[in-house]
Design a protein around this motif. Structure first.
Motif, short mmCIF file in Angstrom:
data_model
loop_
_atom_site.label_atom_id
_atom_site.label_comp_id
_atom_site.label_asym_id
_atom_site.label_seq_id
_atom_site.Cartn_x
_atom_site.Cartn_y
_atom_site.Cartn_z
N THR A 140 47.37 -19.06 1.14
CA THR A 140 48.42 -18.16 0.63
C THR A 140 48.66 -18.43 -0.85
N ILE A 141 48.68 -19.70 -1.23
CA ILE A 141 48.94 -20.07 -2.62
C ILE A 141 47.86 -19.47 -3.53
N PHE A 142 46.59 -19.61 -3.13
CA PHE A 142 45.51 -19.08 -3.96
C PHE A 142 45.45 -17.55 -3.92
N PHE A 143 45.95 -16.95 -2.83
CA PHE A 143 46.05 -15.49 -2.78
C PHE A 143 46.98 -15.02 -3.92
N PHE A 144 48.10 -15.73 -4.07
CA PHE A 144 49.03 -15.40 -5.15
C PHE A 144 48.37 -15.58 -6.53
N VAL A 145 47.64 -16.68 -6.70
CA VAL A 145 46.99 -16.94 -7.99
C VAL A 145 46.07 -15.78 -8.35
N GLY A 146 45.23 -15.39 -7.38
CA GLY A 146 44.30 -14.29 -7.61
C GLY A 146 45.02 -13.00 -7.97
N LEU A 147 46.10 -12.71 -7.25
CA LEU A 147 46.84 -11.47 -7.49
C LEU A 147 47.49 -11.44 -8.87
N VAL B 13 46.63 -8.51 -11.47
CA VAL B 13 47.64 -7.59 -12.03
C VAL B 13 47.73 -7.77 -13.55
N SER B 14 47.43 -8.98 -14.03
CA SER B 14 47.50 -9.21 -15.49
C SER B 14 46.53 -8.27 -16.22
N GLY B 15 45.40 -7.96 -15.56
CA GLY B 15 44.45 -7.03 -16.16
C GLY B 15 45.07 -5.66 -16.38
N LEU B 16 45.88 -5.21 -15.42
CA LEU B 16 46.54 -3.90 -15.55
C LEU B 16 47.63 -3.96 -16.62
N ILE B 17 48.31 -5.09 -16.71
CA ILE B 17 49.39 -5.22 -17.70
C ILE B 17 48.81 -5.22 -19.11
N GLU B 18 47.81 -6.07 -19.31
CA GLU B 18 47.28 -6.26 -20.66
C GLU B 18 46.56 -5.02 -21.20
N THR B 19 46.05 -4.17 -20.30
CA THR B 19 45.34 -2.97 -20.78
C THR B 19 46.27 -1.75 -20.85
N GLY B 20 47.55 -1.95 -20.55
CA GLY B 20 48.53 -0.87 -20.72
C GLY B 20 48.62 0.08 -19.53
N VAL B 21 47.95 -0.24 -18.44
CA VAL B 21 47.97 0.65 -17.26
C VAL B 21 49.38 0.68 -16.65
N ILE B 22 49.99 -0.51 -16.56
CA ILE B 22 51.32 -0.59 -15.95
C ILE B 22 52.34 0.21 -16.76
N SER B 23 52.28 0.10 -18.09
CA SER B 23 53.26 0.84 -18.89
C SER B 23 53.05 2.35 -18.74
N VAL C 236 41.01 -9.76 -19.55
CA VAL C 236 42.03 -10.70 -20.05
C VAL C 236 41.30 -12.01 -20.38
N ASP C 237 41.75 -12.68 -21.44
CA ASP C 237 41.11 -13.98 -21.71
C ASP C 237 41.73 -15.04 -20.81
N GLN C 238 41.06 -16.16 -20.73
CA GLN C 238 41.47 -17.18 -19.76
C GLN C 238 42.90 -17.67 -19.98
N GLU C 239 43.27 -17.84 -21.26
CA GLU C 239 44.60 -18.36 -21.57
C GLU C 239 45.68 -17.35 -21.12
N THR C 240 45.42 -16.07 -21.37
CA THR C 240 46.37 -15.04 -20.97
C THR C 240 46.48 -14.99 -19.45
N ALA C 241 45.32 -15.12 -18.78
CA ALA C 241 45.32 -15.09 -17.31
C ALA C 241 46.17 -16.21 -16.74
N VAL C 242 46.00 -17.41 -17.28
CA VAL C 242 46.79 -18.56 -16.81
C VAL C 242 48.28 -18.32 -17.10
N HIS C 243 48.56 -17.73 -18.25
CA HIS C 243 49.94 -17.43 -18.63
C HIS C 243 50.61 -16.48 -17.62
N HIS C 244 49.82 -15.60 -17.01
CA HIS C 244 50.36 -14.61 -16.07
C HIS C 244 50.58 -15.20 -14.66
N ILE C 245 50.00 -16.37 -14.39
CA ILE C 245 50.21 -16.98 -13.06
C ILE C 245 51.63 -17.51 -12.99
N ASP C 246 52.39 -17.04 -12.02
CA ASP C 246 53.80 -17.43 -11.92
C ASP C 246 53.91 -18.74 -11.14
#
Lengths: 101, 426
Positions: free
Chosen positions: B280-287, B291-301, B43-53
């Motif tokens: 805990t906050i950074f644990f969420f960021v990492g996760l 998971v964005s890697g799985l979403i963007e590569t179509g694994v989740i779908s 995932v590119d950096q911008e997409t990764a940041v976009h996936h952080i909730d």
């Protein structure tokens, strides 16, 4: 063993030794400033990271029950001394009780 | 399958295994996993940041600041001692009272914060009565996960689901999960009494000593107490109204936190920020990035497609699969990464034509939150209580917790299955 003396016009202290801890019954007779001093001792033990070292229970008329784990006995006595609730603290030979000294 | 997808699965599985192994702190592992997804170009950096909730993160930070400042006033100790006195110093009644306080606190403050507040008070009360604290701590763990199920802010899985699905408001969580949480607590209480009453006996003298306690001395700062309770009350009201106000739950929590800091002044701010659980906050960021890697590569779908094929697209079968799979998985795995993976999968099911996703979301929330009761490592609250208890000389073993937690978890999931079926699927 650690022995201590206090001014009986200011404070009364009774100690009971149990299996896991020592129980203190403390009555502060002169409210100002000694109740605040005892609260400072309480704050010190409540703010550290050990929850069961020294536990304070407050009752009416400035009476307190304090349960002190054996491994924190010295720390507690020294904290009372630091906050001027005791007049003196002294290491005595093992086996001597307060009354024998 | 594309090369990128294979890399994403490989990184995800290794990181997941390392989180389970607990040899390296889970926050470090998750952040490295997220970092690898970016560094390897999955995932590119911008997409990764976009996936952080940021809504999940903001809600957690805001509540941690609010609750930590409020706790400084001694109000939570006061509530516990008043409850113990109302229970007339009787250990079984106190056990139930503290479990109920934990359940309600978990619903409106979040369960991790609630157990952090309850454990020291529990040690104080049990030491005073000279009873074993472990039954109290076990019931509080169980109650925290049941109570936390009831609201959007109660448990990290719900915070994540509520943040990802805008239609699921604070009120929607209470209306849909509140009733079943109350039913489960009501069923658990008699069982707690049955299981623990013989282990917690005390003397009449010690009960009388508890009754004589002056609880008013536990309130250390009355001015701060008034300010904290006012702002905490306004914040909880804000959660109820957040949809009407067109505000995210994180905005409400952060507004509450900074309003309280405005009233309390700078000297409180440093301490309040220091007490935020940044790990805990950074644990969420990492996760989220992982998971964005799985979403963007179509694994989740692909996973969603497989799940739909498995259940034939039947809503009842899919709901039950999600409920039970979430419960069993959450009993033995950290429920936060599990939910982080399941959310995009359910969203993908919506894209694939499953029209009514509501039962699936509630099944995920119930499974992930209640499943946490299945074992000592099932939820963050469990791990925290066990750690605190062990440090004080009262270790709770995996097996000791499992023999109470797992059957009660199964019972709660059976009740949830009936509830989901009757309410959404019949």
């Amino acid at each position: 063993m650690l022995t201590y003396q206090y001014n009986q016009d200011i404070i009364r202290i009774r100690e009971t030794v149990n299996k896991d801890d020592v129980e203190f019954h403390i009555q502060v007779l002169k409210e100002k400033p000694f109740v605040d001093h005892l609260k400072q001792v309480q704050n010190f033990f409540e703010d550290n990271e050990v929850y069961t070292d020294v536990l304070f229970y407050a009752y009416a008329d400035h009476e307190y029950r304090v349960i002190v784990r054996h491994d924190y006995y010295t720390d507690f006595i020294l904290a009372l001394m630091k906050h001027r609730l005791l007049q003196s603290v002294k290491w005595e030979k093992e086996g001597l009780t307060d009354s024998e000294q | 399958m594309e090369q990128q997808a294979i890399w994403a699965i490989g990184i995800f599985l290794v990181i997941y295994a390392l989180i389970i192994a607990e040899k390296i702190h889970r926050t470090i592992v998750a952040m490295i996993g997220g970092g690898l997804m970016v560094v390897l170009g999955i995932v590119d950096q911008e997409t990764a940041v976009h996936h952080i909730d940021f809504n999940t993160l903001g809600l957690l930070i805001g509540m941690m600041i609010l609750v930590n400042i409020t706790a400084e006033t001694g109000v939570f100790k006061y509530i516990a001692v008043v409850a113990a006195k109302k229970a007339r110093g009787e250990p079984v009644r106190i056990l139930i009272a503290l479990a109920l306080i934990t359940a309600v606190g978990s619903a409106f403050l979040d369960n991790v914060t609630t157990v952090l507040l309850m454990v020291p008070v529990t040690f104080s009360i049990t030491r005073q009565l000279r009873v074993n604290p472990i039954p109290f701590l076990i019931t509080q763990i169980l109650a925290s996960n049941v109570g936390g199920t009831a609201t959007l802010i109660g448990d990290p899985p719900n915070i994540m689901i509520g943040s990802a699905v805008k239609e699921l408001t604070f009120m929607a969580f209470i209306e849909n999960l509140g009733p079943i949480a109350v039913i489960i607590m009501a069923v658990h209480i008699p069982l707690f009494i049955l299981l623990f009453r013989n282990q917690i006996q005390t003397t009449d003298e010690l009960k009388r000593s508890m009754m004589k306690m002056d609880e008013t001395q536990l309130i250390t700062d009355r001015k701060l107490l008034k300010k904290s309770l006012t702002v905490l009350g306004l914040t909880i009201l804000g959660f109820f109204l957040h949809q009407l106000l067109h505000l995210e739950s994180a905005t409400v929590a952060l507004a509450g936190a900074f309003l309280l800091l405005l009233f309390t002044g700078e000297h409180v701010m440093e301490e309040a920020f220091a007490r935020v659980e940044w790990m805990t906050i950074f644990f969420f960021v990492g996760l989220f990035v992982l998971v964005s890697g799985l979403i963007e590569t179509g694994v989740i779908s692909q996973l969603a497609k497989t799940a739909i094929e498995l259940t034939g697209g039947d809503l009842t079968a899919t709901s039950m699969l999600i409920l039970w799979l979430s419960a069993i998985a959450s009993a033995f795995l950290d429920n936060i990464p599990f939910v982080a993976t399941m959310i995009p999968m359910i969203q993908e099911m919506g894209n694939m034509g499953v029209s009514n996703l509501e039962p699936l979301w509630w099944s995920l929330a119930l499974g992930a939150c209640l499943g946490g009761n299945g074992s000592l490592i099932g939820a963050s609250a469990n791990v925290i209580v066990a750690g605190m208890s062990g440090k004080e000389g009262y270790p709770i073993s995996f097996v000791q917790f499992f023999k109470y937690g797992f059957p009660l978890m199964l019972l709660s999931i059976i009740l949830s299955s009936v509830y989901v079926y009757i309410r959404y699927l019949m």
